[in-house]
Motif scaffolding. Structure first.
Motif, PDB file in Angstrom:
ATOM      1  N   VAL A   6       4.435   9.485  -9.944  1.00 38.75           N
ATOM      2  CA  VAL A   6       3.117   8.723 -10.167  1.00 38.75           C
ATOM      3  C   VAL A   6       2.127   9.860 -10.459  1.00 38.75           C
ATOM      4  N   ARG A   7       2.032  11.119 -10.371  1.00 39.28           N
ATOM      5  CA  ARG A   7       1.242  12.026 -10.678  1.00 39.28           C
ATOM      6  C   ARG A   7       0.890  11.802 -12.095  1.00 39.28           C
ATOM      7  N   GLY A   8      -0.532  11.676 -12.597  1.00 35.50           N
ATOM      8  CA  GLY A   8      -1.065  11.732 -13.544  1.00 35.50           C
ATOM      9  C   GLY A   8      -1.454  10.202 -14.036  1.00 35.50           C
ATOM     10  N   HIS A   9      -0.760   9.148 -13.155  1.00 34.75           N
ATOM     11  CA  HIS A   9      -0.940   7.495 -13.602  1.00 34.75           C
ATOM     12  C   HIS A   9      -1.561   7.041 -12.202  1.00 34.75           C
ATOM     13  N   LEU A  10      -1.918   7.983 -11.105  1.00 35.34           N
ATOM     14  CA  LEU A  10      -2.393   7.326  -9.828  1.00 35.34           C
ATOM     15  C   LEU A  10      -3.774   6.668 -10.226  1.00 35.34           C
ATOM     16  N   ASP A  11      -4.807   7.015 -11.007  1.00 35.88           N
ATOM     17  CA  ASP A  11      -5.973   6.541 -11.182  1.00 35.88           C
ATOM     18  C   ASP A  11      -5.769   5.175 -11.670  1.00 35.88           C
ATOM     19  N   HIS A  24      -9.195  -2.766   0.789  1.00 34.23           N
ATOM     20  CA  HIS A  24      -9.363  -1.718   1.779  1.00 34.23           C
ATOM     21  C   HIS A  24      -7.980  -0.830   1.573  1.00 34.23           C
ATOM     22  N   GLY A  25      -8.092   0.462   1.856  1.00 36.31           N
ATOM     23  CA  GLY A  25      -6.859   1.320   1.630  1.00 36.31           C
ATOM     24  C   GLY A  25      -5.482   0.919   1.629  1.00 36.31           C
ATOM     25  N   TYR A  26      -5.323   0.383   2.719  1.00 34.44           N
ATOM     26  CA  TYR A  26      -3.811  -0.059   3.391  1.00 34.44           C
ATOM     27  C   TYR A  26      -3.620  -1.278   2.313  1.00 34.44           C
ATOM     28  N   ALA A  27      -4.483  -2.024   2.034  1.00 36.24           N
ATOM     29  CA  ALA A  27      -4.128  -3.276   1.152  1.00 36.24           C
ATOM     30  C   ALA A  27      -3.823  -2.705  -0.166  1.00 36.24           C
ATOM     31  N   ILE A  28      -4.446  -1.481  -0.703  1.00 37.65           N
ATOM     32  CA  ILE A  28      -4.362  -1.026  -2.038  1.00 37.65           C
ATOM     33  C   ILE A  28      -2.786  -0.535  -2.194  1.00 37.65           C
ATOM     34  N   ILE A  29      -2.438   0.232  -0.979  1.00 39.81           N
ATOM     35  CA  ILE A  29      -0.918   0.713  -0.864  1.00 39.81           C
ATOM     36  C   ILE A  29       0.058  -0.514  -0.828  1.00 39.81           C
ATOM     37  N   THR A  30      -0.106  -1.451  -0.108  1.00 36.11           N
ATOM     38  CA  THR A  30       0.568  -2.544  -0.199  1.00 36.11           C
ATOM     39  C   THR A  30       0.713  -3.252  -1.616  1.00 36.11           C
ATOM     40  N   ALA A  31      -0.344  -3.263  -2.365  1.00 37.42           N
ATOM     41  CA  ALA A  31      -0.393  -4.155  -3.442  1.00 37.42           C
ATOM     42  C   ALA A  31       0.449  -3.122  -4.606  1.00 37.42           C
ATOM     43  N   VAL A  32       0.149  -1.807  -4.533  1.00 33.36           N
ATOM     44  CA  VAL A  32       1.050  -1.080  -5.376  1.00 33.36           C
ATOM     45  C   VAL A  32       2.472  -1.248  -5.149  1.00 33.36           C
ATOM     46  N   HIS A  33       2.640  -1.054  -3.920  1.00 32.17           N
ATOM     47  CA  HIS A  33       4.213  -1.382  -3.352  1.00 32.17           C
ATOM     48  C   HIS A  33       4.735  -2.594  -3.829  1.00 32.17           C
ATOM     49  N   GLU A  34       4.035  -3.644  -3.524  1.00 33.36           N
ATOM     50  CA  GLU A  34       4.689  -5.127  -4.030  1.00 33.36           C
ATOM     51  C   GLU A  34       4.758  -5.163  -5.603  1.00 33.36           C
ATOM     52  N   ARG A  35       3.700  -4.642  -6.299  1.00 33.11           N
ATOM     53  CA  ARG A  35       3.659  -4.850  -7.741  1.00 33.11           C
ATOM     54  C   ARG A  35       4.720  -4.179  -8.398  1.00 33.11           C
ATOM     55  N   SER A  36       5.181  -3.118  -7.732  1.00 30.12           N
ATOM     56  CA  SER A  36       6.114  -2.398  -8.416  1.00 30.12           C
ATOM     57  C   SER A  36       7.578  -2.734  -7.893  1.00 30.12           C
ATOM     58  N   GLY A  37       7.748  -3.790  -7.133  1.00 32.07           N
ATOM     59  CA  GLY A  37       8.973  -4.211  -6.765  1.00 32.07           C
ATOM     60  C   GLY A  37       9.215  -3.296  -5.624  1.00 32.07           C
ATOM     61  N   GLY A  38       8.571  -2.707  -4.940  1.00 30.55           N
ATOM     62  CA  GLY A  38       9.104  -1.788  -3.910  1.00 30.55           C
ATOM     63  C   GLY A  38       9.194  -0.309  -4.332  1.00 30.55           C
ATOM     64  N   LEU A  40       7.327   1.842  -5.978  1.00 32.01           N
ATOM     65  CA  LEU A  40       6.398   2.895  -5.655  1.00 32.01           C
ATOM     66  C   LEU A  40       5.766   2.946  -4.165  1.00 32.01           C
ATOM     67  N   GLU A  41       5.732   3.873  -3.559  1.00 32.02           N
ATOM     68  CA  GLU A  41       5.121   4.042  -2.124  1.00 32.02           C
ATOM     69  C   GLU A  41       4.080   5.059  -2.172  1.00 32.02           C
ATOM     70  N   LEU A  42       2.652   4.663  -2.128  1.00 26.83           N
ATOM     71  CA  LEU A  42       1.695   5.756  -1.842  1.00 26.83           C
ATOM     72  C   LEU A  42       1.658   5.970  -0.424  1.00 26.83           C
ATOM     73  N   LYS A  44      -1.255   7.470   2.515  1.00 27.12           N
ATOM     74  CA  LYS A  44      -2.506   7.744   2.758  1.00 27.12           C
ATOM     75  C   LYS A  44      -3.363   8.902   2.358  1.00 27.12           C
ATOM     76  N   GLY A  45      -2.562   9.874   2.501  1.00 24.77           N
ATOM     77  CA  GLY A  45      -2.924  11.322   2.241  1.00 24.77           C
ATOM     78  C   GLY A  45      -2.958  11.720   0.563  1.00 24.77           C
ATOM     79  N   THR A  46      -2.400  10.656  -0.133  1.00 23.39           N
ATOM     80  CA  THR A  46      -2.466  10.616  -1.451  1.00 23.39           C
ATOM     81  C   THR A  46      -3.620   9.579  -2.231  1.00 23.39           C
ATOM     82  N   ILE A  47      -3.766   8.570  -1.736  1.00 23.47           N
ATOM     83  CA  ILE A  47      -4.736   7.548  -2.096  1.00 23.47           C
ATOM     84  C   ILE A  47      -6.161   8.031  -1.774  1.00 23.47           C
ATOM     85  N   TYR A  48      -6.635   8.206  -0.463  1.00 19.21           N
ATOM     86  CA  TYR A  48      -7.975   8.280  -0.063  1.00 19.21           C
ATOM     87  C   TYR A  48      -8.448   9.489  -0.864  1.00 19.21           C
TER      88      TYR A  48
END
Length: 113
Positions: A6-11, A24-38, A40-42, A44-48
């Motif tokens: 994910v590095r370099g593509h997180l933004d 909110h943060g947790y919903a962002i993590i969930t959205a990335v996980h769902e959109r990637s079909g599971g 990608l798992e971000l 909290k220490g990465t996204i905030y």
């Protein structure tokens, strides 16, 4: 999938999931996980830190919202963030085309295998 992938593509990932509206943060993590079909798992220490950086750059804005006793910081794209997302998508298309040309070259007509 490895976190390093994910590095370099997180933004781009964060801006993309916020395109449809504030989260909110947790919903962002969930959205990335769902959109990637599971795939990608971000964490909290990465996204905030990334969300805070994107906000400092003017690509996001945040507001505090209360849900019962809980307060959550919600993030949304700014106009500059929408332009940034367009740039991220363009860069991604160029990157994947270049990598694809190397990893899966098309054979020129008339070349034997």
């Amino acid at each position: 999938m490895k976190t390093d992938a994910v590095r370099g593509h997180l933004d781009g990932l964060l801006l993309s999931v916020l395109e449809s509206g504030p989260l909110h943060g947790y919903a962002i993590i969930t959205a990335v996980h769902e959109r990637s079909g599971g795939a990608l798992e971000l964490r909290k220490g990465t996204i905030y830190p990334a969300l805070n950086r994107l906000e400092r750059l003017g690509l996001l804005r945040s507001t505090w919202q209360s849900e019962g006793e809980r307060r959550r910081r919600c993030y949304e794209l700014t106009d500059e963030g929408r332009r940034g997302l367009d740039e991220e998508r363009s860069t991604w298309r160029e990157f994947t085309a270049a990598i694809g040309a190397v990893l899966e070259p098309r054979r020129a007509p008339g070349h034997a295998t």
